[in-house]
Design a protein around this motif. Structure first.
Motif, PDB file in Angstrom:
ATOM      1  N   LEU A 134      34.496  33.227  38.273  1.00 43.12           N
ATOM      2  CA  LEU A 134      35.458  34.245  38.701  1.00 43.12           C
ATOM      3  C   LEU A 134      36.727  33.599  39.248  1.00 43.12           C
ATOM      4  O   LEU A 134      37.837  34.084  39.001  1.00 43.12           O
TER       5      LEU A 134
ATOM      6  N   VAL B  27      38.944  32.713  36.440  1.00 39.32           N
ATOM      7  CA  VAL B  27      39.662  33.884  35.939  1.00 39.32           C
ATOM      8  C   VAL B  27      40.877  34.177  36.814  1.00 39.32           C
ATOM      9  O   VAL B  27      41.960  34.506  36.314  1.00 39.32           O
ATOM     10  N   VAL B  28      40.719  34.050  38.139  1.00 43.65           N
ATOM     11  CA  VAL B  28      41.841  34.263  39.061  1.00 43.65           C
ATOM     12  C   VAL B  28      42.963  33.280  38.768  1.00 43.65           C
ATOM     13  O   VAL B  28      44.144  33.647  38.697  1.00 43.65           O
TER      14      VAL B  28
ATOM     15  N   ALA C 237      38.605  40.605  35.117  1.00 39.46           N
ATOM     16  CA  ALA C 237      38.112  40.359  36.477  1.00 39.46           C
ATOM     17  C   ALA C 237      37.394  41.578  37.021  1.00 39.46           C
ATOM     18  O   ALA C 237      36.359  41.456  37.698  1.00 39.46           O
TER      19      ALA C 237
ATOM     20  N   LEU D 264      40.912  39.988  44.623  1.00 36.63           N
ATOM     21  CA  LEU D 264      41.000  40.625  43.312  1.00 36.63           C
ATOM     22  C   LEU D 264      41.094  42.140  43.420  1.00 36.63           C
ATOM     23  O   LEU D 264      41.731  42.779  42.583  1.00 36.63           O
TER      24      LEU D 264
END
Length: 549
Positions: free
Chosen positions: A156, A159-160, A186, A210
């Motif tokens: 994750l 992805v950020v 996300a 997020l």
């Protein structure tokens, strides 16, 4: 004695001082081949692949540092390290220590190299950053196909960072679409990870960051938020200190705002009275949530001392600015302000769209009063967003400013500027060089016609001496501060109530963030404002994308 060698004694000082080297000098001067070889032997700036041990150095730079180490060091100082202006992504620290997190480390290298490339105007470094990005994207896609790896925090986090790369490297309006695709991914990943992610500090921090970005994306597109996001936000309170519940309360109200905007778009809600009633309810809940904010999340409003009628902090908008405990606190407040601005814009648009010919005088006056009140509130919220900008650009912290400022309580002691970092130039030296795709700002800070650069005000010797040694040294600014400020500033500038002067000032902020922090997203937004766009796509999508650059 250990070597059993007889000591020859001290050397004759005269022998050291005088030495005939005439013949040696003549011989060297008559040997051009050696001279040319010596010049060519100077080390050059080298930027190459990660596998070849690339280094970035100057002829005098010793030792030589790998490009990846410089990039990671930049991100560490600007986004991960502690302190009020950093630590925004401190959850990365334990994750990047595991060398097996290949996708995360490649994404980290890509973002760091891209930011340094923008600051240094280095196309070769940007090429290297894109190679790292491609590697990170491939490895992340591989991890997402694995049921176990897809639930890991490092996946994750990758992805950020991939979404962050799009913001750092954007050159046109296509970046917003790519960024939103990362946010869609996300959001699905957060839902798939489930409640277990909240039990880990890194997972909880990732979720909080997020959630704000996903909500921004949903408001922009006027799309509904998932019910899972609401459930996870409620559950997150169980894993937080009571003082931090204000963060989740805000997140829940903003999720409802995104659903409200989506309902307006698909005409689920059409009655003007219901629109106004719902908007006022959301606004009241936001205000109630922030009436008594715990100390770690609160801020101070600082009056800026004046010298000869001029502010000694010209980079600030107005006569005061805010000091926060952390970037997280200032970002929370700006999310709150941005949400309320959008709510009051909805109220103004709804009231303006009503047919005044079919109402009596009393109803008409009530509507006009409501619209006038919403304009006043929205303008104050815009002022507050702008008052947070100096902090995001490095102007001190809550703990470090207590003895240096004149707080709004009434004290008139002047600002002591002899022991803190000061006002930055609008662009770095590198930004003055030509670079394709990075248009230079029209002025050093404020592009408003007829206004002098605010930095010229502090260069006056009388001002410098009267303020105890104030000089235009650079603030110790953090990239995290700029990254979290751009959307609130854009909402303020495009609110429909911003004056031309305020829009020009915000354009200057975007230039500072873009050129000094290497965030191209800010330059794209600055170009949007320079083109005179007043679009509010989150409220009026028929006007087109507000990032059309």
């Amino acid at each position: 004695m250990r070597a059993k060698v007889e000591c020859p004694g001290y050397r004759d000082p005269l022998e050291l001082k005088f030495r005939d080297q005439n013949e040696e000098v003549i011989r060297k001067s008559q040997n051009p081949t050696r001279k040319k070889r010596a010049v060519n032997a100077l080390p050059e700036v080298v930027e190459s692949d990660s596998n070849s041990g690339a280094v970035i150095t100057s002829p005098q730079a010793i030792p030589e540092y790998p490009a990846q180490e410089l990039a990671r060091g930049y991100l560490f100082c600007n986004y991960m390290a502690g302190g009020p202006h950093a630590g925004h992504m401190s959850y990365l620290l334990p994750l990047i220590q595991n060398p097996q997190n290949a996708a995360l480390n490649a994404a980290l290298n890509a973002v760091g190299l891209a930011a340094l490339s923008n600051i240094r105007m280095s196309p070769r470094m940007m090429l290297k950053a894109r190679r790292e990005y491609t590697t990170a994207l491939s490895q992340t896609n591989h991890a997402l196909r694995d049921p176990f790896l897809s639930k890991q925090d490092d996946t994750l986090a990758a992805v950020v960072l991939l979404g962050m790369f799009e913001l750092v490297t954007c050159t046109d309006n296509s970046f917003i679409d790519r960024w939103m695709k990362h946010m869609e991914g996300a959001a699905r990943l957060i839902e798939f990870r489930g409640p277990d992610q909240l039990a880990r500090q890194e997972g909880l921090d990732l979720f909080s960051q997020l959630r704000a970005q996903i909500s921004t994306s949903n408001i922009y597109r006027e799309e509904y938020s998932s019910s899972s996001l609401t459930e996870l936000s409620e559950l997150a309170k169980q894993y937080r200190n009571t003082n931090d519940h204000v963060l989740d309360n805000l997140g829940l109200i903003v999720i409802r705002l995104t659903n409200f905007c989506a309902a307006l778009k698909d005409a689920t809600i059409t009655d003007p009275s219901e629109i106004i009633r719902t908007a006022l309810t959301l606004d009241a809940e936001l205000m109630a949530n922030f009436i008594n904010v715990p100390s770690p999340w609160n801020y101070k409003s600082i009056d800026i001392p004046m010298v000869d009628g001029e502010s000694i902090l010209p980079m600030a908008w107005g006569t005061s600015y805010h000091i926060y405990h952390s970037i997280a606190a200032s970002s929370m407040w700006n999310n709150y302000r941005s949400s309320r601005i959008l709510i009051h814009e909805l109220i103004i648009d709804t009231v303006t769209g009503l047919d005044s010919s079919e109402t009596d005088q009393t109803s008409y006056q009530q509507r006009q009063h409501l619209a006038s009140q919403s304009r006043q509130i929205a303008r104050q919220l815009m002022e507050d967003i702008c008052a947070s900008a100096p902090f995001h650009l490095g102007a001190g912290s809550e703990d470090s400013m207590d003895e240096r400022v004149a707080p709004r309580s009434g004290s008139t002691s002047p600002l002591n500027c002899s022991d803190w970092s000061h006002i930055p130039e609008a662009t770095s030296a590198a930004s003055k060089q030509y670079s394709p795709g990075r248009e230079q700002p029209s002025t050093s800070w404020n592009s408003s016609p007829g206004r002098d650069s605010p930095f010229s005000k502090i260069s006056n010797s009388s001002t410098v001496s009267s303020m105890g040694g104030l000089s235009p040294d650079l603030f110790k600014i953090s990239g995290a501060g700029g990254l979290t400020l751009v959307w609130p500033l854009l909402i303020a500038a495009n609110s429909g109530l911003a004056s031309l002067e305020l829009r020009n000032w915000i354009t200057g902020c975007f230039d500072k963030i873009g050129y000094s922090m290497g965030i191209n997203q800010a330059l794209a937004m600055g170009k949007l404002l320079r083109n005179g766009s007043g679009s509010r796509a989150w409220l009026t999508p028929e006007l087109g994308s507000p990032i059309s650059v």
